[in-house]
Motif scaffolding. Structure first.
Motif, PDB file in Angstrom:
ATOM      1  N   LEU A  53       0.861  -1.184   0.000  1.00  0.00           N
ATOM      2  CA  LEU A  53       0.000   0.000   0.000  1.00  0.00           C
ATOM      3  C   LEU A  53       0.898   1.235   0.000  1.00  0.00           C
ATOM      4  O   LEU A  53       1.631   1.485   0.951  1.00  0.00           O
ATOM      5  CB  LEU A  53      -0.906  -0.020   1.231  1.00  0.00           C
ATOM      6  CG  LEU A  53      -1.839  -1.239   1.321  1.00  0.00           C
ATOM      7  CD1 LEU A  53      -2.604  -1.219   2.638  1.00  0.00           C
ATOM      8  CD2 LEU A  53      -2.805  -1.263   0.149  1.00  0.00           C
ATOM      9  N   HIS A  64      -9.976   2.931 -12.029  1.00  0.00           N
ATOM     10  CA  HIS A  64      -9.679   1.536 -11.701  1.00  0.00           C
ATOM     11  C   HIS A  64     -10.483   0.608 -12.608  1.00  0.00           C
ATOM     12  O   HIS A  64     -11.709   0.730 -12.710  1.00  0.00           O
ATOM     13  CB  HIS A  64     -10.036   1.278 -10.222  1.00  0.00           C
ATOM     14  CG  HIS A  64      -9.845  -0.132  -9.772  1.00  0.00           C
ATOM     15  ND1 HIS A  64      -8.606  -0.680  -9.524  1.00  0.00           N
ATOM     16  CD2 HIS A  64     -10.752  -1.114  -9.506  1.00  0.00           C
ATOM     17  CE1 HIS A  64      -8.755  -1.935  -9.126  1.00  0.00           C
ATOM     18  NE2 HIS A  64     -10.050  -2.215  -9.104  1.00  0.00           N
ATOM     19  N   GLN A 221      -6.894   2.225  -1.664  1.00  0.00           N
ATOM     20  CA  GLN A 221      -6.763   0.838  -2.070  1.00  0.00           C
ATOM     21  C   GLN A 221      -7.881  -0.024  -1.489  1.00  0.00           C
ATOM     22  O   GLN A 221      -8.461  -0.865  -2.178  1.00  0.00           O
ATOM     23  CB  GLN A 221      -5.394   0.291  -1.638  1.00  0.00           C
ATOM     24  CG  GLN A 221      -5.121  -1.131  -2.080  1.00  0.00           C
ATOM     25  CD  GLN A 221      -5.048  -1.278  -3.586  1.00  0.00           C
ATOM     26  OE1 GLN A 221      -4.826  -0.300  -4.294  1.00  0.00           O
ATOM     27  NE2 GLN A 221      -5.237  -2.492  -4.066  1.00  0.00           N
TER      28      GLN A 221
END
Length: 457
Positions: A53, A64, A221
């Motif tokens: 991360l 995304h 994330q």
């Protein structure tokens, strides 16, 4: 600058492995510690660092994409990623890497491969107060890539400072499905409606309130993973809906067969029903094998969704529906539908097995009845044969005795003729006296022979 974040290159004391050109086998060398290491040690230890991360600057626009990929498509996509990096003079991912990060100048790319899907996450600096004003990166001349498989996830995420928004949050989403929560101990607010907009993206707005870049990277994330796994978890729902009618027909067929088992009188009918049950069992096993992975994946993805929601430290935002409440109303029933259909499949298999056992029990009982009748018949025949044998045995003793007595008669008559005093030697008396002795001797010899035969058996 390109950040290649493959944890397998960073594990201390990693195993150096070489490939034998002739045998094609992998051999582990000694580590820096001095011991020979297991050939999977690098992979196992590196898995914890495979998808790091990374810190994320604020404000940021993130696009995304998730694609369903087969093993062959994933290998082809990995080769394309390597070619893309090589063409731009950037470090290329290793042949077994599942994660790579590129810096293309204006755009950053985070590429990841998973068991059945591949994700491309493009991000760039957000230079406007309108969170969703950034253009699709695919329409940007500097971003070009080929989809490795069918698109399943498309997210437009805007990470911005809470004070920089030009309009209220509700203006960017549909009010009837809007979810707003606080996260990271109140340092961020997340808003989404889980609806695909006119551009084909699910919009997610992440507002920072003094959140650090490290926390921002982790939060972004996790939020992307929630949407990705939420979508993948729902792939089991169409499967569940499509096979439900077929399961209903099978259940009706089992009920009919079970009701007919009690009325079966002929073993031929029992065998017909048993063959029918066998065909149904094969059908349900084929159906279960075809859909078991999808339903198992649905449960696994839903568990990941719950885990990610917990990790972002969701807190309700006054006056708005939380993501958990929204999922409890929309997502959980879909997951429970998949679980229920899978349970129906398993229950059908058990019902078929029980019905087949019941039918086989009936057939076995009929066979035992037939065997009992057959044994009784054989017993009666054996008794008749014994009686007949005893009768024949008595006749045989009489016949043999008759012939022996006849021989004695001839012998007595000859001796009478040779006797100097024939008036004192009577062949008739000799014959009469020999009869009981002959009969007793023949019976005794016959009995001994019979007993010896029985003992030999």
């Amino acid at each position: 600058m390109v950040d290649v974040a493959d944890g397998t290159d960073k594990v201390a004391g990693s195993v150096a492995r070489t490939e034998d050109d002739q045998s094609g086998k992998m051999h582990a060398k000694h580590s820096a510690i001095g011991f020979e290491e297991h050939h999977e040690r690098t992979s196992v230890l590196g898995e914890l660092h495979a998808r790091p991360l990374l810190p994320t600057k604020i404000p940021r626009a993130v696009f995304h994409f998730g694609f369903i990929t087969s093993e062959a498509e994933a290998a082809e996509d990995r080769a394309r990623i390597a070619d893309m990096a090589k063409a731009r003079g950037l470090p290329t991912p290793d042949a077994h890497d599942k994660y790579h990060r590129f810096d293309f100048g204006r755009w950053d790319l985070r590429w990841e491969q998973h068991t059945e899907f591949t994700t491309y996450t493009w991000s760039t600096s957000l230079s406007t107060d309108e969170p969703f004003a950034m253009a699709n990166p695919l329409k940007d001349g500097d971003v070009q890539f080929k989809a490795p498989g069918p698109l399943i996830v498309a997210v437009n995420l805007a990470l911005t400072d809470r004070t920089k928004l030009s309009a209220p949050v509700a203006d960017y989403f549909k009010p009837d499905s809007l979810c707003v929560i606080k996260a990271v101990d109140g340092q961020a607010r997340i808003a989404t409606d889980f609806v695909v907009d006119t551009a084909g993206f699910t919009r997610i707005l992440v507002e920072s309130k003094g959140m650090s870049e490290t926390h921002a990277g982790r939060l972004v994330q996790r939020v992307l993973e929630i949407e990705t796994y939420r979508t993948l978890a729902l792939l089991g729902l169409p499967k569940a809906r499509s096979i439900a009618p077929e399961l209903g027909r099978m259940e009706a067929g089992i009920a009919e067969i079970t009701s007919n088992i009690a009325a079966v009188d002929d073993h031929l009918d029992s065998h017909t029903l048993l063959r029918h049950l066998g065909r149904m069992a094969a059908d349900i096993e084929a159906l279960s094998a075809k859909n078991s992975f999808r339903f198992s994946a649905t449960r696994a993805y839903y568990d990941l969704v719950e885990s990610r929601i917990k990790s972002i430290q969701e807190q309700p935002d006054a006056g708005h529906v939380s993501i958990t409440a929204f999922f409890n109303r929309r997502l959980v029933p879909a997951i429970e539908t998949c679980n229920a259909v899978e349970a129906r499949q398993e229950r059908l298999s058990l019902q078929l097995a029980r019905a087949a056992d019941l039918l086989r029990t009936g057939i076995q009982f009929d066979l035992e009845q037939q065997n009992r009748d057959l044994l009784e018949s054989m017993d009666r025949r054996a008794k008749l044969q014994l009686r007949l044998q005893q009768t024949v045995e008595g006749l045989s003793v009489a016949a043999i005795s008759y012939y022996i007595v006849g021989l004695i008669t001839y012998l007595a008559k000859g001796l009478a003729d040779l006797s100097p005093t024939p008036e004192r030697f009577s062949p008739t008396i000799v014959t009469a006296l020999s009869v009981p002795l002959v009969i007793g001797g023949v019976w005794y010899i016959t009995r001994r022979l019979k007993d010896r035969y029985v003992d030999d058996q």
